[in-house]
Scaffold this motif. Sequence first.
Motif, PDB file in Angstrom:
ATOM      1  N   GLY A  70       0.754  -1.193  -0.101  1.00 63.13           N
ATOM      2  CA  GLY A  70      -0.026  -0.121   0.075  1.00 63.13           C
ATOM      3  C   GLY A  70       0.805   1.132   0.177  1.00 63.13           C
ATOM      4  O   GLY A  70       2.084   1.558   0.966  1.00 63.13           O
ATOM      5  N   THR A  93      -1.700  -0.817  -3.462  1.00 65.30           N
ATOM      6  CA  THR A  93      -3.140  -0.215  -3.078  1.00 65.30           C
ATOM      7  C   THR A  93      -2.413   0.826  -3.713  1.00 65.30           C
ATOM      8  O   THR A  93      -1.501   1.610  -2.836  1.00 65.30           O
ATOM      9  N   THR A  94      -3.784   1.944  -3.203  1.00 63.05           N
ATOM     10  CA  THR A  94      -3.307   3.961  -3.374  1.00 63.05           C
ATOM     11  C   THR A  94      -5.005   4.451  -2.609  1.00 63.05           C
ATOM     12  O   THR A  94      -5.591   2.583  -3.281  1.00 63.05           O
ATOM     13  N   THR A  95      -4.621   5.280  -2.960  1.00 57.35           N
ATOM     14  CA  THR A  95      -5.716   6.179  -2.225  1.00 57.35           C
ATOM     15  C   THR A  95      -6.164   7.088  -3.247  1.00 57.35           C
ATOM     16  O   THR A  95      -5.351   7.787  -3.995  1.00 57.35           O
ATOM     17  N   CYS A 116      -8.315   2.889  -3.744  1.00 64.04           N
ATOM     18  CA  CYS A 116      -9.295   2.180  -2.792  1.00 64.04           C
ATOM     19  C   CYS A 116      -9.116   3.436  -2.133  1.00 64.04           C
ATOM     20  O   CYS A 116      -9.185   5.199  -2.157  1.00 64.04           O
ATOM     21  N   TYR A 128      -6.680   1.209   1.814  1.00 66.99           N
ATOM     22  CA  TYR A 128      -5.148   0.231   1.069  1.00 66.99           C
ATOM     23  C   TYR A 128      -4.752  -0.126   1.494  1.00 66.99           C
ATOM     24  O   TYR A 128      -3.829  -0.641   0.691  1.00 66.99           O
ATOM     25  N   TYR A 129      -4.749  -0.297   3.633  1.00 67.57           N
ATOM     26  CA  TYR A 129      -4.036  -0.852   4.163  1.00 67.57           C
ATOM     27  C   TYR A 129      -4.648  -2.095   3.664  1.00 67.57           C
ATOM     28  O   TYR A 129      -4.226  -3.262   3.823  1.00 67.57           O
ATOM     29  N   SER A 132      -3.854  -4.395   0.479  1.00 72.69           N
ATOM     30  CA  SER A 132      -2.350  -4.851   0.244  1.00 72.69           C
ATOM     31  C   SER A 132      -2.785  -6.112   1.126  1.00 72.69           C
ATOM     32  O   SER A 132      -2.054  -7.114   0.327  1.00 72.69           O
TER      33      SER A 132
END
Length: 452
Positions: A70, A93-95, A116, A128-129, A132
């Motif tokens: 993430g 994953t990212t925001t 996310c 996103y945490y 991932s």
Amino acid sequence: MKFCNSILETIGNTPLVKLHRVTAGLPCPVFAKVEFFNPGNSIKDRMAVKMVEVAEQQGLLKPGGTIIEGTSGNTGMGLALAAVIKGYKCIFTTTDKQSKEKVDILKAVGAEVIVCPTNVEPEDPRSYYSVSKRLATEVPNSFYVNQYDNLANRDAHYEQTGPEIWEQTDGKITHLVVATGTGGTITGTGKFLKEKNPDIKVWAIDSYGSLLKKYFETGEQDMSEVYPYITEGIGEDFVPQNYDMSVIDAFTKVTDKDGAVMARRITKEEGIFVGYSAGSAIAGLLQLKASLKPTDVVVVIFHDSGSRYVGKVYNDQWMMERGFLDVKTVKDVVNGRRNQPLVTIQQEEKVSDVITKMKKYDIEHIPVLHNQEVVGSISENGLFIKLIDDVNLKDAQVKQVMQAKFPEVKMDTPIEKLSSYINKENGAVLTRDESGNAHIVTKYDIIQALGS
């Protein structure tokens, strides 16, 4: 021949650059550790490669494996570079608050990116945490990096960033300033420097909407401190294990606006194209300036490049929409007239009628209408030239002497940008308010607005 075997060998040994204008009010010299000289354009290259190498040594990352993390973008870039060279796949994953440029760059180096929602708790399965972590259990032969709790993060800065700063300042550094997120940079760098000189002060810069400052002061993870914020790459809604708060001497919070405005100032006044967090770091330093003395030597970490924020911090429209850019717009000019009606003329009227209106209202530019539609324009200068050639034109219809329509601009256009529309040939622009009513802005209006 002198060359590097791979791009990874170019990481580190970034320059220390003295600042002049944005820190002019401080009593001591301030130096920026400019980390976008790393190949991935951020300080995260250091710890990304370190975390990959440690995982390889521990057998957690095997040949042909997939790196999962993430990231707000920069760590992902560092991991992706390592993956390219070492032959791994990447899923990040990212925001949705991260800049589009960051996502596009990660895709450009071959990573799969999953965006996310930002405004959910870390434990929420959509965060996103959480995404991932879940992927790490589902994807075969994968390694979940977890930069927040992976202590190789801070070890990289203990081994690299700290020693570089100590050597570059000849041991004279008295203050380290870091806009902090995962805690790796500030803890690793600060720990090394304090081992060299316990009197060195380590200052952390946090963002409003993050709980780190409150945790530093009370030891309590107060979720009432957490709310959405715009600043990227710093602040957290939990406390990563990379933090050792005993290394930090002070925390201060910086607003989204102050960080963004200062980033633009650094770029314009120092010629260093910095990212959002660099603006926050300098803004935070200025908030703590009362503690500085003439004998101090300050080093501020500039984490990444402004290229990551072209669509945000360096976009006037984005800045204005959030109230971050204090510029006058066409709307300000129009509102300053106190609803004075627009003087117009119909194309079938006589040129002599135009002259009468110009004298009566003391104006130089008049839009020409056909019924209620703008079809052209009349300017005092253009009319003067035509009448000198043929004085009888004063009895002609306006449509015979009118010029092209004024260029039309939006009400939120900064007046500084009108120079590309208003020139020798064209003396005004047309705009429309929320109700569709037309207004014009002239050279004189701009001079008045800029001078007020």
